[in-house]
Write a protein that holds these residues in place. Sequence first.
Motif, PDB file in Angstrom:
ATOM      1  N   GLU A 194       0.816  -1.228   0.000  1.00 52.30           N
ATOM      2  CA  GLU A 194       0.000   0.000   0.000  1.00 52.30           C
ATOM      3  C   GLU A 194       0.845   1.273   0.000  1.00 52.30           C
ATOM      4  N   ASP A 195       2.102   1.153   0.361  1.00 50.29           N
ATOM      5  CA  ASP A 195       2.978   2.333   0.406  1.00 50.29           C
ATOM      6  C   ASP A 195       3.705   2.570  -0.921  1.00 50.29           C
ATOM      7  N   LEU A 196       3.467   1.704  -1.904  1.00 52.96           N
ATOM      8  CA  LEU A 196       4.093   1.899  -3.211  1.00 52.96           C
ATOM      9  C   LEU A 196       3.530   3.157  -3.872  1.00 52.96           C
ATOM     10  N   GLU A 197       4.350   3.789  -4.680  1.00 54.16           N
ATOM     11  CA  GLU A 197       3.976   5.088  -5.236  1.00 54.16           C
ATOM     12  C   GLU A 197       2.971   5.003  -6.383  1.00 54.16           C
ATOM     13  N   SER A 198       3.083   4.006  -7.243  1.00 58.29           N
ATOM     14  CA  SER A 198       2.188   3.948  -8.406  1.00 58.29           C
ATOM     15  C   SER A 198       1.174   2.812  -8.285  1.00 58.29           C
ATOM     16  N   GLU A 199       0.029   3.008  -8.928  1.00 60.32           N
ATOM     17  CA  GLU A 199      -1.011   1.978  -8.944  1.00 60.32           C
ATOM     18  C   GLU A 199      -0.554   0.747  -9.723  1.00 60.32           C
ATOM     19  N   GLU A 200       0.213   0.976 -10.761  1.00 54.60           N
ATOM     20  CA  GLU A 200       0.720  -0.141 -11.563  1.00 54.60           C
ATOM     21  C   GLU A 200       1.627  -1.036 -10.712  1.00 54.60           C
ATOM     22  N   ALA A 201       2.486  -0.400  -9.914  1.00 54.76           N
ATOM     23  CA  ALA A 201       3.383  -1.158  -9.043  1.00 54.76           C
ATOM     24  C   ALA A 201       2.590  -1.947  -8.006  1.00 54.76           C
ATOM     25  N   LYS A 202       1.534  -1.326  -7.461  1.00 59.27           N
ATOM     26  CA  LYS A 202       0.687  -2.023  -6.489  1.00 59.27           C
ATOM     27  C   LYS A 202       0.016  -3.243  -7.120  1.00 59.27           C
ATOM     28  N   GLU A 203      -0.488  -3.047  -8.337  1.00 57.04           N
ATOM     29  CA  GLU A 203      -1.158  -4.147  -9.044  1.00 57.04           C
ATOM     30  C   GLU A 203      -0.198  -5.301  -9.293  1.00 57.04           C
ATOM     31  N   LYS A 204       0.997  -4.975  -9.767  1.00 56.40           N
ATOM     32  CA  LYS A 204       2.001  -6.013 -10.038  1.00 56.40           C
ATOM     33  C   LYS A 204       2.449  -6.688  -8.746  1.00 56.40           C
ATOM     34  N   ALA A 205       2.549  -5.926  -7.669  1.00 62.69           N
ATOM     35  CA  ALA A 205       2.958  -6.494  -6.380  1.00 62.69           C
ATOM     36  C   ALA A 205       1.927  -7.496  -5.873  1.00 62.69           C
ATOM     37  N   ASN A 206       0.653  -7.152  -6.013  1.00 64.62           N
ATOM     38  CA  ASN A 206      -0.416  -8.075  -5.591  1.00 64.62           C
ATOM     39  C   ASN A 206      -0.409  -9.347  -6.435  1.00 64.62           C
ATOM     40  N   GLU A 207      -0.158  -9.199  -7.726  1.00 63.18           N
ATOM     41  CA  GLU A 207      -0.052 -10.377  -8.605  1.00 63.18           C
ATOM     42  C   GLU A 207       1.141 -11.236  -8.195  1.00 63.18           C
ATOM     43  N   LEU A 208       2.213 -10.561  -7.796  1.00 62.77           N
ATOM     44  CA  LEU A 208       3.431 -11.270  -7.373  1.00 62.77           C
ATOM     45  C   LEU A 208       3.168 -12.098  -6.118  1.00 62.77           C
ATOM     46  N   VAL A 209       2.465 -11.501  -5.156  1.00 61.44           N
ATOM     47  CA  VAL A 209       2.130 -12.214  -3.920  1.00 61.44           C
ATOM     48  C   VAL A 209       1.277 -13.446  -4.235  1.00 61.44           C
ATOM     49  N   GLU A 210       0.296 -13.259  -5.101  1.00 59.05           N
ATOM     50  CA  GLU A 210      -0.574 -14.388  -5.472  1.00 59.05           C
ATOM     51  C   GLU A 210       0.226 -15.495  -6.158  1.00 59.05           C
ATOM     52  N   ALA A 211       1.136 -15.093  -7.047  1.00 62.87           N
ATOM     53  CA  ALA A 211       1.958 -16.070  -7.769  1.00 62.87           C
ATOM     54  C   ALA A 211       2.876 -16.836  -6.819  1.00 62.87           C
ATOM     55  N   PHE A 212       3.480 -16.121  -5.866  1.00 65.68           N
ATOM     56  CA  PHE A 212       4.373 -16.785  -4.906  1.00 65.68           C
ATOM     57  C   PHE A 212       3.600 -17.787  -4.056  1.00 65.68           C
ATOM     58  N   ASN A 213       2.419 -17.392  -3.607  1.00 69.77           N
ATOM     59  CA  ASN A 213       1.616 -18.282  -2.762  1.00 69.77           C
ATOM     60  C   ASN A 213       1.179 -19.531  -3.517  1.00 69.77           C
ATOM     61  N   LYS A 214       0.832 -19.366  -4.794  1.00 72.08           N
ATOM     62  CA  LYS A 214       0.463 -20.523  -5.614  1.00 72.08           C
ATOM     63  C   LYS A 214       1.654 -21.467  -5.768  1.00 72.08           C
ATOM     64  N   ARG A 215       2.832 -20.871  -5.973  1.00 76.78           N
ATOM     65  CA  ARG A 215       4.055 -21.676  -6.108  1.00 76.78           C
ATOM     66  C   ARG A 215       4.347 -22.416  -4.807  1.00 76.78           C
ATOM     67  N   PHE A 216       4.186 -21.729  -3.677  1.00 77.89           N
ATOM     68  CA  PHE A 216       4.432 -22.347  -2.376  1.00 77.89           C
ATOM     69  C   PHE A 216       3.473 -23.511  -2.148  1.00 77.89           C
ATOM     70  N   ASP A 217       2.187 -23.306  -2.461  1.00 81.00           N
ATOM     71  CA  ASP A 217       1.191 -24.377  -2.308  1.00 81.00           C
ATOM     72  C   ASP A 217       1.512 -25.564  -3.219  1.00 81.00           C
ATOM     73  N   ALA A 218       1.995 -25.250  -4.430  1.00 82.65           N
ATOM     74  CA  ALA A 218       2.361 -26.317  -5.374  1.00 82.65           C
ATOM     75  C   ALA A 218       3.523 -27.138  -4.830  1.00 82.65           C
ATOM     76  N   TYR A 219       4.460 -26.455  -4.155  1.00 81.93           N
ATOM     77  CA  TYR A 219       5.576 -27.203  -3.567  1.00 81.93           C
ATOM     78  C   TYR A 219       5.090 -28.129  -2.460  1.00 81.93           C
ATOM     79  N   GLN A 220       4.170 -27.665  -1.636  1.00 78.58           N
ATOM     80  CA  GLN A 220       3.633 -28.498  -0.559  1.00 78.58           C
ATOM     81  C   GLN A 220       2.994 -29.765  -1.129  1.00 78.58           C
ATOM     82  N   GLU A 221       2.286 -29.619  -2.238  1.00 82.11           N
ATOM     83  CA  GLU A 221       1.676 -30.786  -2.882  1.00 82.11           C
ATOM     84  C   GLU A 221       2.748 -31.717  -3.440  1.00 82.11           C
ATOM     85  N   LEU A 222       3.790 -31.135  -4.018  1.00 82.04           N
ATOM     86  CA  LEU A 222       4.901 -31.929  -4.542  1.00 82.04           C
ATOM     87  C   LEU A 222       5.600 -32.676  -3.416  1.00 82.04           C
TER      88      LEU A 222
END
Length: 256
Positions: free
Chosen positions: A116-144
């Motif tokens: 939320e402290d990021l300066e641009s909306e684009e950066a915030k959007e990409k950051a949220n996508e990044l968090v979602e992607a990391f969590n999906k990867r982490f969950d995939a590892y747990q299944e593996l």
Amino acid sequence: MRLGKLISVLVLSAVLLTACNNGPSAAEQMYDHLEQAVTLEDTFKDQQDPLVQLEQQETELYNEIINLGMKEFEKIEELSQEALEIVKKRQEKLEVEKESIESAKEEFDNVKPLIEDLESEEAKEKANELVEAFNKRFDAYQELYKAYEKSNELDKELYNMFQDKELTQEKLEEQVDKINKSYEAVIEKNESFNKLTKEYNDLKREFYEAAELNIDFDESSEEDQTDSSGDSSSEEDGSSETNEEQSEEDQNNDEE
């Protein structure tokens, strides 16, 4: 069996120019946490080659065992014990790998409050996508991890069975079938994890660009990732063929 290496997260270097009075920006703090998470995965990355080598050693022992007749039962017992030791070492490396991934996840979780402290909306959007992607990867590892652990347990059962003189063809075939199905599950989870890792790496690059960080993209690291992915595919294909051939060898052996 892992049946191929796992892809690790890329290291992306940045030249950060921080104002002395204001301290690091939210984007710069996120960069530090993201790259520290990569460092914490170094141990995970270090397990890949040893795991593949252990799997190859075990496959050689398995092939040697099924080519022996019951007249050589003492040799079968000896080789089975060796294989059990390898399965144990594989599990130990798997646990080290899991600890590394979980440490990286703890570090990564520090980025979310900064978004939320990021300066641009684009950066915030990409950051949220990044968090979602990391969590999906982490969950995939747990299944593996769970699939690989189950595969190890089935392998353990198999080598204990080989030490039983009363082992029947039916029981052997049933166990081999379970193991081959578990290998298929591991391959599927492995491919999913590698795919999600690539997606995460792409999104991290996009986030750094959106946050206007001065990034030095490490081309050598990207080449390493491509090589790792290629190795994984070829090893998986070869291992799948081996599983089918091993099943046929089991049947031919027992018929003899």
